[in-house]
Write a protein that holds these residues in place. Structure first.
Motif, PDB file in Angstrom:
ATOM      1  N   ALA A 308     -24.792  81.575 -10.554  1.00  0.00           N
ATOM      2  CA  ALA A 308     -23.637  81.500 -11.937  1.00  0.00           C
ATOM      3  C   ALA A 308     -23.506  83.608 -11.169  1.00  0.00           C
ATOM      4  N   SER A 309     -23.930  84.253 -10.754  1.00  0.00           N
ATOM      5  CA  SER A 309     -23.691  85.388 -10.666  1.00  0.00           C
ATOM      6  C   SER A 309     -22.623  85.760  -9.139  1.00  0.00           C
ATOM      7  N   THR A 310     -23.091  85.026  -8.136  1.00  0.00           N
ATOM      8  CA  THR A 310     -22.213  84.991  -6.812  1.00  0.00           C
ATOM      9  C   THR A 310     -21.519  83.822  -6.620  1.00  0.00           C
ATOM     10  N   GLY A 311     -21.130  82.963  -7.112  1.00  0.00           N
ATOM     11  CA  GLY A 311     -21.031  81.453  -6.455  1.00  0.00           C
ATOM     12  C   GLY A 311     -21.289  80.703  -5.403  1.00  0.00           C
ATOM     13  N   TYR A 312     -22.269  81.079  -4.488  1.00  0.00           N
ATOM     14  CA  TYR A 312     -22.456  80.984  -3.940  1.00  0.00           C
ATOM     15  C   TYR A 312     -23.791  79.887  -3.884  1.00  0.00           C
ATOM     16  N   ILE A 330     -26.390  81.858   0.615  1.00  0.00           N
ATOM     17  CA  ILE A 330     -25.470  81.720   1.503  1.00  0.00           C
ATOM     18  C   ILE A 330     -24.278  81.868   1.147  1.00  0.00           C
ATOM     19  N   PRO A 331     -23.455  83.431   2.183  1.00  0.00           N
ATOM     20  CA  PRO A 331     -21.661  83.461   1.762  1.00  0.00           C
ATOM     21  C   PRO A 331     -21.197  82.959   1.806  1.00  0.00           C
ATOM     22  N   GLY A 332     -20.185  82.669   1.592  1.00  0.00           N
ATOM     23  CA  GLY A 332     -19.009  81.561   1.290  1.00  0.00           C
ATOM     24  C   GLY A 332     -19.309  80.522   1.377  1.00  0.00           C
ATOM     25  N   SER A 333     -20.487  79.739   0.746  1.00  0.00           N
ATOM     26  CA  SER A 333     -21.300  78.618   0.908  1.00  0.00           C
ATOM     27  C   SER A 333     -21.020  77.875  -0.988  1.00  0.00           C
ATOM     28  N   ALA A 334     -20.132  77.104  -1.066  1.00  0.00           N
ATOM     29  CA  ALA A 334     -20.278  76.355  -2.358  1.00  0.00           C
ATOM     30  C   ALA A 334     -21.275  75.313  -2.674  1.00  0.00           C
ATOM     31  N   ASN A 354     -17.955  71.521   0.310  1.00  0.00           N
ATOM     32  CA  ASN A 354     -16.457  72.134  -0.238  1.00  0.00           C
ATOM     33  C   ASN A 354     -15.852  72.546   0.475  1.00  0.00           C
ATOM     34  N   ASN A 355     -16.063  73.486   1.194  1.00  0.00           N
ATOM     35  CA  ASN A 355     -15.613  74.687   1.628  1.00  0.00           C
ATOM     36  C   ASN A 355     -15.383  73.979   3.490  1.00  0.00           C
ATOM     37  N   ASN A 356     -15.985  72.774   3.887  1.00  0.00           N
ATOM     38  CA  ASN A 356     -16.079  71.817   5.238  1.00  0.00           C
ATOM     39  C   ASN A 356     -15.937  73.154   6.072  1.00  0.00           C
TER      40      ASN A 356
END
Length: 461
Positions: A308-312, A330-334, A354-356
């Motif tokens: 909820a805080s980072t969206g990752y 995981i940075p950049g991962s949704a 999601n981000n391929n």
């Protein structure tokens, strides 16, 4: 860049040496200390620094990434040495579209396809990769060149697959027909095994020679005792999990002999050992897939629920003692889904549908080091193949991404005999020349073919 990496402050100073490994000979890299870059094309860079604390980072413009990008260092009057290790970046070499077998150079994430690959497994006995296509109810058999050599019809809505090294069979879960299809080394279906409702994940237990199957809708685990060929095995027991537990993936833990199962309907995983339920472990939200790291004995779990805080998304780490070590963002991962351990480079790879993307994680330094774009909705992956390959199934684009890297550099040493005294000699490799009056000259090069020449020495042939 500063041409000569030497800083001479007026106050008392100490040598700080950055020692590099992993780059090809004569590559330019840099160490940046407190905002000042010092470039080098040798294996070390030295600066003189006054006493104090400094921030630093390292990098290169080449297709390599440092295992650790930087940190802080303290100078207290004594020499300081910092080791810097580079790894070559991953890149999508080819994309194979399963519907027509077309192989294209580079990465392609677009397109509408009748194929929807999920699971993937490698057979080291015949060097074939088996890709489970859920929409066409078949398994595509691919050789190392990326050619589809055969298409094998299996049950309804197949999902994942596992290899049995004892009988050489590939076991495929058929989610729509509540069964396993069993393929032999000749790529023929030699039988089926009925299991629970909507089987999905599957793993092989080398200790008991059993297949463990996660039956999602019946909330239980089927254990199949496999035998030597031609025995495909049969279900010997089923283990019912706690109410509401929807087992999704299955993975064997070599350090404990346990088999773990993720709960798609919660935030925990189940542990089974010796055909007995052991425990439930809390992890991040909505755990998906798992991978075991042979180097440190940890089990890594992708948690697709985002923070909820980072969206990752998260990755949970289970230690050899069966306890949760950490939950790592995981940075950049949704939406992290697939995960695999690469024994060649000792890295963990995670797919994000999601981000391929495919994200690389270094389990030694405990950091994420690289990201590469792949096909649409990547799911499964397999590593450790010949030719420095990682293969990823792209569910959304109906394709397989073939990911390559040059690998770590290798030492190439030229040894000399016959010269006397202090005669200097040299070797040139791809226009880079090194001299010595000793008996050995060493180059560090990535795997490949190189031209070399040895300089003539007066009075010698």
């Amino acid at each position: 860049f500063v041409p000569a990496p030497i800083l001479s402050p007026s106050s008392p100073s100490s040598k700080v040496t950055f020692d590099e490994t992993g780059l090809p000979t004569n590559s330019t890299w840099y160490a940046e200390v407190s905002g000042i870059k010092y470039a080098s094309n040798s294996s070390s860079a030295t600066v003189l620094l006054a006493n104090g604390s400094y921030s630093y980072n390292v990098g290169t413009s080449l297709s390599y990434v440092p295992l650790s990008v930087g940190g802080t260092l303290s100078v207290t009057g004594n020499p300081v040495s910092i080791n810097v290790t580079f790894l070559s970046r991953l890149t999508v070499r080819n994309t194979l579209f399963l519907s027509n077998g077309t192989m294209l150079n580079g990465n392609f994430a677009q397109g509408i396809s009748n194929s929807a690959p999920i699971g993937i497994v490698f057979d080291p006995a015949n060097n074939y990769t088996y890709v489970v296509d859920s929409s066409s109810n078949q398994v595509d058999v691919i050789n190392l060149a990326g050619t589809i050599t055969s298409r094998v019809s299996v049950g309804s809505s197949p999902a994942m697959a596992a290899y049995d090294p004892i009988n050489g069979y590939i076991y495929v879960t058929n989610s729509g027909s509540n069964s396993l299809s069993v393929l032999n080394s000749a790529n023929n279906v030699v039988g089926t095994v009925d299991v629970g409702q909507f089987p999905f994940g599957i793993s092989y237990n080398p200790l008991s020679h059993d297949m463990y199957v996660a039956n999602l809708f019946s909330g239980n685990v089927s254990i199949i005792a496999t035998g030597a060929s031609p025995d495909i095995g049969s279900v010997v027991t089923s283990i019912q999990l706690v109410s509401g537990f929807l087992p999704f993936d299955s993975a064997y833990d070599n350090s404990t002999g346990s088999v773990f199962f993720t709960n798609l309907n919660g935030s925990n995983v189940a542990s089974i050992k010796d055909a007995q339920l052991q425990s439930y472990l809390a992890v991040g939200g909505s755990p998906s897939m798992m991978a075991y790291d042979n180097s440190n004995g940890n089990m890594y779990v992708t948690d697709s629920q985002t923070s909820a805080s980072t969206g990752y998304g998260y990755m949970s780490v289970i230690g050899p003692n069966g306890k949760i070590i950490s939950n790592i963002t995981i940075p950049g991962s949704a939406n992290p889904i697939g995960i695999a351990y690469d024994p060649v480079r000792n890295l963990i790879y995670v797919t994000d549908s999601n981000n391929n993307i495919l994200v690389s994680f270094d389990p030694v330094s405990n950091i994420f080091i690289d990201t590469v774009n792949v096909g649409s909705q990547p799911f499964g992956l397999v590593t450790g193949l010949s030719g420095n390959l990682v293969e990823v199934t792209d569910f959304g684009s109906g394709s397989v991404s073939f990911i390559s890297y040059t690998g770590s550099v290798r030492s190439v040493t030229f040894g000399e005999t016959g010269l006397f005294g202090s005669n200097k000699w040299s070797v040139t490799v791809n226009s880079v020349t090194r001299y010595t009056s000793g008996s050995r000259i060493t180059f560090n090069e990535a795997p490949g073919n190189y031209n070399y020449s040895i300089s003539p020495v007066s009075g010698y042939v």
